[in-house]
Scaffold this motif. Structure first.
Motif, mmCIF file in Angstrom:
data_model
loop_
_atom_site.group_PDB
_atom_site.id
_atom_site.type_symbol
_atom_site.label_atom_id
_atom_site.label_comp_id
_atom_site.label_asym_id
_atom_site.label_seq_id
_atom_site.Cartn_x
_atom_site.Cartn_y
_atom_site.Cartn_z
ATOM 1 N N SER A 40 0.841 -1.201 0.000
ATOM 2 C CA SER A 40 0.000 0.000 0.000
ATOM 3 C C SER A 40 0.874 1.248 0.000
ATOM 4 N N LYS A 41 0.783 2.010 -1.085
ATOM 5 C CA LYS A 41 1.581 3.245 -1.169
ATOM 6 C C LYS A 41 1.078 4.247 -0.135
ATOM 7 N N ALA A 42 -0.240 4.245 0.134
ATOM 8 C CA ALA A 42 -0.782 5.170 1.136
ATOM 9 C C ALA A 42 -0.188 4.839 2.502
ATOM 10 N N THR B 76 10.681 12.044 1.905
ATOM 11 C CA THR B 76 9.984 11.536 0.711
ATOM 12 C C THR B 76 9.253 12.705 0.063
ATOM 13 N N ALA B 77 8.651 12.476 -1.106
ATOM 14 C CA ALA B 77 7.923 13.541 -1.799
ATOM 15 C C ALA B 77 6.650 13.895 -1.026
ATOM 16 N N ALA B 78 6.264 15.176 -1.060
ATOM 17 C CA ALA B 78 4.999 15.607 -0.458
ATOM 18 C C ALA B 78 3.841 14.934 -1.194
ATOM 19 N N LEU C 111 0.728 10.469 -10.087
ATOM 20 C CA LEU C 111 -0.419 9.732 -9.544
ATOM 21 C C LEU C 111 0.008 8.285 -9.321
ATOM 22 N N LYS C 112 -0.351 7.741 -8.160
ATOM 23 C CA LYS C 112 0.016 6.353 -7.880
ATOM 24 C C LYS C 112 -1.185 5.570 -7.368
ATOM 25 N N ALA C 113 -1.505 4.480 -8.046
ATOM 26 C CA ALA C 113 -2.511 3.556 -7.510
ATOM 27 C C ALA C 113 -1.955 3.011 -6.201
ATOM 28 N N GLY D 199 1.467 1.090 -11.961
ATOM 29 C CA GLY D 199 0.444 1.967 -11.378
ATOM 30 C C GLY D 199 0.886 3.376 -11.074
ATOM 31 N N VAL D 200 2.002 3.820 -11.701
ATOM 32 C CA VAL D 200 2.500 5.183 -11.465
ATOM 33 C C VAL D 200 2.375 5.988 -12.759
ATOM 34 N N LEU D 201 1.668 7.115 -12.701
ATOM 35 C CA LEU D 201 1.504 7.949 -13.886
ATOM 36 C C LEU D 201 2.113 9.317 -13.628
ATOM 37 N N ILE D 202 2.980 9.755 -14.534
ATOM 38 C CA ILE D 202 3.556 11.091 -14.415
ATOM 39 C C ILE D 202 2.811 11.994 -15.395
ATOM 40 N N CYS D 203 2.113 12.985 -14.862
ATOM 41 C CA CYS D 203 1.205 13.790 -15.680
ATOM 42 C C CYS D 203 1.732 15.206 -15.817
ATOM 43 N N VAL E 250 -1.465 11.159 -4.649
ATOM 44 C CA VAL E 250 -1.035 12.212 -5.573
ATOM 45 C C VAL E 250 0.219 12.821 -4.968
ATOM 46 N N GLU E 251 1.289 12.836 -5.761
ATOM 47 C CA GLU E 251 2.598 13.116 -5.173
ATOM 48 C C GLU E 251 3.368 14.163 -5.960
ATOM 49 N N GLU E 252 4.145 14.931 -5.254
ATOM 50 C CA GLU E 252 5.055 15.932 -5.822
ATOM 51 C C GLU E 252 6.040 15.237 -6.778
ATOM 52 N N ARG F 282 18.776 11.575 -10.013
ATOM 53 C CA ARG F 282 19.230 10.243 -10.386
ATOM 54 C C ARG F 282 18.566 9.222 -9.459
ATOM 55 N N GLU F 283 18.066 8.107 -10.012
ATOM 56 C CA GLU F 283 17.456 7.075 -9.164
ATOM 57 C C GLU F 283 18.476 5.998 -8.813
ATOM 58 N N VAL F 284 18.404 5.538 -7.585
ATOM 59 C CA VAL F 284 19.285 4.463 -7.119
ATOM 60 C C VAL F 284 18.441 3.435 -6.382
ATOM 61 N N HIS G 17 17.297 0.395 -15.357
ATOM 62 C CA HIS G 17 16.854 1.186 -16.517
ATOM 63 C C HIS G 17 15.433 0.743 -16.813
ATOM 64 N N LYS G 18 14.462 1.579 -16.446
ATOM 65 C CA LYS G 18 13.064 1.134 -16.502
ATOM 66 C C LYS G 18 12.413 1.281 -17.873
ATOM 67 N N ARG G 19 12.881 2.271 -18.663
ATOM 68 C CA ARG G 19 12.204 2.513 -19.943
ATOM 69 C C ARG G 19 12.592 1.468 -20.979
ATOM 70 N N LEU H 158 11.421 7.197 -2.992
ATOM 71 C CA LEU H 158 10.333 7.193 -3.975
ATOM 72 C C LEU H 158 9.363 6.080 -3.667
ATOM 73 N N GLU H 159 9.913 4.933 -3.274
ATOM 74 C CA GLU H 159 9.047 3.795 -2.957
ATOM 75 C C GLU H 159 9.831 2.764 -2.163
ATOM 76 N N TYR H 160 9.073 1.926 -1.486
ATOM 77 C CA TYR H 160 9.648 0.745 -0.849
ATOM 78 C C TYR H 160 9.140 -0.490 -1.573
ATOM 79 N N SER I 146 12.623 12.131 -20.657
ATOM 80 C CA SER I 146 11.402 12.003 -21.442
ATOM 81 C C SER I 146 10.141 12.223 -20.614
ATOM 82 N N LYS I 147 10.298 12.727 -19.402
ATOM 83 C CA LYS I 147 9.081 12.869 -18.591
ATOM 84 C C LYS I 147 8.598 14.298 -18.591
#
Ligand code: AMP
Ligand code: GLY
Length: 437
Positions: free
Chosen positions: A102-104, A117-119, A143-145, A153-157, A185-187, A192-194, A214-216, A283-285, A436-437
């Protein structure tokens, strides 16, 4: 010992390869496994979510330890079921796996315990999320489900319109199923991601060597998000300064927070970090090894993995001196062309024998199976993870890209720039992390 591994991907193959090196192991089983895992273990046709069958099998075969690789069975409570039957299991209990499930929950935990973490805001109703976005939000926004969504479930808008259609997809159309019953809904953060994986025994945490995914899908970080197209370890951006910050504010703080909540965490915590200008942020666990992070981190680990897992289960991790080779690893994923959307399966894979008895080279199977004629064929989007070790990242990268040519199958697809950004962005750690985001 008899060991049962639960899962069927490249991560579980890397776990099986580590377990196979242990002097304490008599027999390895894997449920359900794949063709590559089948070379090290006996694969049994039981699905990772078939808890009753898994428990019965573990009892029947006198399994001494179960290692659960995947997130779904962890979040679903497989470890609790095994423990109730008296079978030692490596991985968090259901009430702790919620850290990933649960991200919440994880955002609220970080807020309560002051872990950077992000607001964010959490919403249970689409209407409330829409109103918030119209009134308050600045863009881009994330946005994260709430629940598990296969990493999708993560959308960057970038605009309000995109965000509103994102809310619709997640909360109304239920594109990610019940994972979208709540939404965070997150900032939007840049840097760089690690990936930092760790072993945890409820109170003590030991950090593994860092990695980067490398996710993309396409070169230059273009294309859709995937489960991961390749990894390297260690990350040159994970400096001593970053390490000191994370040790002070993130790692032990997370373990202590879970214990204080009555949810002691035993297993692997995977910290998805972003190195922002203001310092590292979570960013996430994840509550498990990363895939394909495990394929570069585990081959570099000096310890016997069975000793370490046992210490996590028994609460004696403080007595383990966790050590990694002073080298580097690069893993290039060979996928089926079209992944992550639509792709064909069932093509014969040739050249696999070239990996036998080659030091420094590993061919981890992800989506493979043995067909009726006994041939090893493609059976998924991500097919193989080709890992090479070297004295440094450039050497490991050269060797990995040499080895990807040893195997072949129809529609073979890979990225050509895994680990390349290491050289390109020297001294420019975070300016191009999100081109690309
Ligand atoms: P997650 O599943 O939370 O790791 O998100 C998947 C990917 O989305 C991450 O690896 C990041 O690339 C991106 N992402 C998630 N949260 C944020 C954020 N707050 N700001 C920028 N990018 C993010
Ligand atoms: N490679 C990212 C993950 O395992 O979640």
């Amino acid at each position: 010992m008899n060991i049962l591994i639960v899962g069927s991907g490249g991560r579980e193959h890397a776990i099986a390869a580590s377990v196979a090196k242990s002097g304490r192991v008599k027999k390895i089983y894997c449920a359900p496994g794949n063709a590559g895992i089948g070379m090290l273990a006996e694969c049994v046709p039981i699905g990772a979510m078939e808890f009753e069958k898994l428990v019965a099998f573990a009892k029947e075969k006198a399994i001494d330890m179960v290692i659960v690789g995947m997130d779904d069975p962890l979040v679903g409570g497989l470890v609790d079921e095994l423990e109730a039957a008296g079978i030692p299991a490596f991985g968090p209990n259901k009430n702790a796996a919620i850290l990933e499930g649960s991200k919440a929950f994880s955002k609220d935990l970080m807020k309560k315990y002051g872990i950077p973490t992000a607001a964010y805001e959490t919403f249970e109703r689409a209407q409330d999320a829409e109103e918030y976005l119209k009134k308050q939000a600045s863009f881009p926004i994330v946005l994260k489900a709430d629940g598990l969504a296969l990493g999708k479930g993560v959308l960057i808008c970038n605009t309000l319109d995109e965000a509103l259609s994102g809310v619709k997809e997640i909360m109304e159309d239920k594109k990610f199923g019940s994972a979208g019953n709540r939404m965070v809904v997150e900032e939007f953060l840049t840097g760089r991601e690690v990936s930092v994986l760790s072993f945890v025994d409820g109170k003590t945490i030991k950090i593994m060597s860092s990695a980067q995914d490398h996710k993309r899908a396409k070169d230059g970080d273009q294309g859709l998000n995937t489960g991961g197209m390749g990894t390297f370890s260690p990350s040159p951006f994970y400096t001593d300064e970053v390490d000191a910050f994370c040790k002070k504010y993130i790692y032990q703080a997370t373990v202590d927070a879970m214990a204080a909540e009555g949810r002691p965490f035993r297993g692997v915590i995977f910290f998805g970090l972003i190195l922002t200008e203001k310092g590292p942020r979570v960013l996430e666990y994840n509550a498990r090894f990363g895939d394909p992070e495990a394929q570069v981190v585990l081959p570099r680990m000096k310890n016997d993995i069975v000793d370490v897992c046992e210490a996590c289960i028994n609460g004696t991790l403080d007595q383990i001196d966790l050590q990694f080779e002073d080298n580097a690893a690069v893993c290039v994923v060979l996928a089926s062309d079209g992944y992550p959307v639509a792709y064909e399966k069932g093509f014969e894979i040739t050249g696999l024998e070239k990996f036998t008895e080659k030091e420094d080279y590993f061919c981890f199977h992800a989506g493979t199976k043995t067909d009726e004629q006994g041939r090893i064929v493609t059976n998924g989007g991500r097919v193989l993870g080709i890992t090479a070790l070297g004295g440094d990242l450039e050497t490991a990268r050269g060797k990995a890209y040499e080895a990807v040519e040893w195997v072949d199958f129809a529609n073979k697809y890979m990225r050509h720039d895994i680990g390349k950004s290491i050289q390109e962005s020297k001294g420019n750690a975070d300016s191009s992390a999100f081109p690309s985001k």
